[in-house]
Design a protein around this motif. Structure first.
Motif, PDB file in Angstrom:
ATOM      1  N   ASP A  13       0.812  -1.218   0.000  1.00 26.24           N
ATOM      2  CA  ASP A  13       0.000   0.000   0.000  1.00 26.24           C
ATOM      3  C   ASP A  13       0.843   1.263   0.000  1.00 26.24           C
ATOM      4  OD1 ASP A  13      -2.354  -1.506   0.060  1.00 26.24           O
ATOM      5  OD2 ASP A  13      -2.298  -1.643   2.250  1.00 26.24           O
ATOM      6  N   ALA A  15       2.815   4.394  -1.495  1.00 23.54           N
ATOM      7  CA  ALA A  15       2.434   5.261  -2.614  1.00 23.54           C
ATOM      8  C   ALA A  15       2.983   4.770  -3.944  1.00 23.54           C
ATOM      9  CB  ALA A  15       2.928   6.678  -2.352  1.00 23.54           C
ATOM     10  N   THR A  63      -3.632   3.274  -4.706  1.00 22.43           N
ATOM     11  CA  THR A  63      -3.068   4.315  -3.845  1.00 22.43           C
ATOM     12  C   THR A  63      -3.319   5.716  -4.405  1.00 22.43           C
ATOM     13  OG1 THR A  63      -0.870   4.408  -4.900  1.00 22.43           O
ATOM     14  CG2 THR A  63      -1.229   2.704  -3.217  1.00 22.43           C
ATOM     15  N   HIS A  83      -3.311  10.976  -3.101  1.00 19.98           N
ATOM     16  CA  HIS A  83      -3.296   9.595  -2.639  1.00 19.98           C
ATOM     17  C   HIS A  83      -4.527   9.263  -1.804  1.00 19.98           C
ATOM     18  CE1 HIS A  83       0.602   8.752  -4.252  1.00 19.98           C
ATOM     19  NE2 HIS A  83       1.180   9.726  -3.562  1.00 19.98           N
ATOM     20  N   THR A  87      -3.240   5.079   1.968  1.00 13.94           N
ATOM     21  CA  THR A  87      -1.933   4.941   1.332  1.00 13.94           C
ATOM     22  C   THR A  87      -0.833   5.096   2.380  1.00 13.94           C
ATOM     23  OG1 THR A  87      -2.730   5.779  -0.778  1.00 13.94           O
ATOM     24  CG2 THR A  87      -0.362   5.886  -0.397  1.00 13.94           C
TER      25      THR A  87
END
Length: 214
Positions: A13, A15, A63, A83, A87
């Motif tokens: 997860d 970015a 994300t 995002h 994220t």
């Protein structure tokens, strides 16, 4: 006296991790000195080597909730991303510990980050935060910085260093050239576009840090 730490992080997860995974030939770097509004979560990135499928991959990246192409310079583009709330981001954790994210560049699994931290204790706390969230954390190297300067001295990343050294060893800088980007790409296991980008950005940082007048 502060601490400079260079480390690799990875998490599903984190970015842009899905985009990094699905576009291994693309190089992504946080735009230096760009500001982020904590309420909107807007981040700016330099993307090199993206083809016509890159933005299709972005649409599937969980994300990313919104994105905008800010500038298209041919092989290099600047994007603004927003995002998703869940994220994983290393910069807020660093900021909470009194540190700064100086540079971040994508790797095969995640990101290489260059951080400015107050001391070793802050680095240890950051490691604990990452461990609690199952974020892979690998410290590459660290060193002391005796004084703060508002001008961050550019430093080539490990990926840029590897590309530059390989290019020099294989005669890429000779006249006539003794190797090509394609041959260097085979040696390094990345795309020719990525090799060219790393050589170009690494050379630019070396020129900025050694030849440009103050």
């Amino acid at each position: 006296m502060s601490l400079i730490a260079i480390l690799d992080i990875a998490h599903p997860d984190l970015a842009l991790t899905p985009t990094i995974r699905d576009c291994p030939e693309v190089s992504i770097e946080v735009v230096p000195h760009s500001t982020t509004d904590p309420e909107t979560g807007l981040f700016f990135y330099l993307v090199e080597g993206a083809d016509e499928t890159f933005e299709d991959v972005l649409e599937r990246d969980h994300t990313v909730t919104d994105w905008m192409l800010v500038d298209d310079l041919g092989s290099t583009r600047i994007y603004r991303f927003q995002h998703a709330e869940d994220t994983v981001l290393i910069s807020p954790m660093t900021t909470e510990l009194g540190g700064l994210l100086l540079n971040a560049e994508s790797t095969e699994r995640g990101w290489t980050n260059r951080l400015h931290l107050p001391d070793r204790e802050a680095l240890a706390e950051l490691w604990d935060c990452c461990e609690e969230r199952d974020i892979s954390f690998e410290l590459r190297r660290m060193f002391r910085q005796d004084e703060w300067t508002s001008e961050t001295v550019p430093e080539v990343t490990d990926e840029q260093r590897a590309a530059l050294v390989s290019a020099h060893e294989e005669g890429y800088f000779e006249e006539p050239r003794e190797t090509s980007l394609e041959e260097l790409a085979d040696r390094l296991g990345i795309s020719p576009t990525a090799v060219g980008g790393r050589i170009r950005r690494g050379t630019g940082k070396l020129v900025e840090s050694t030849l440009r007048e103050e």
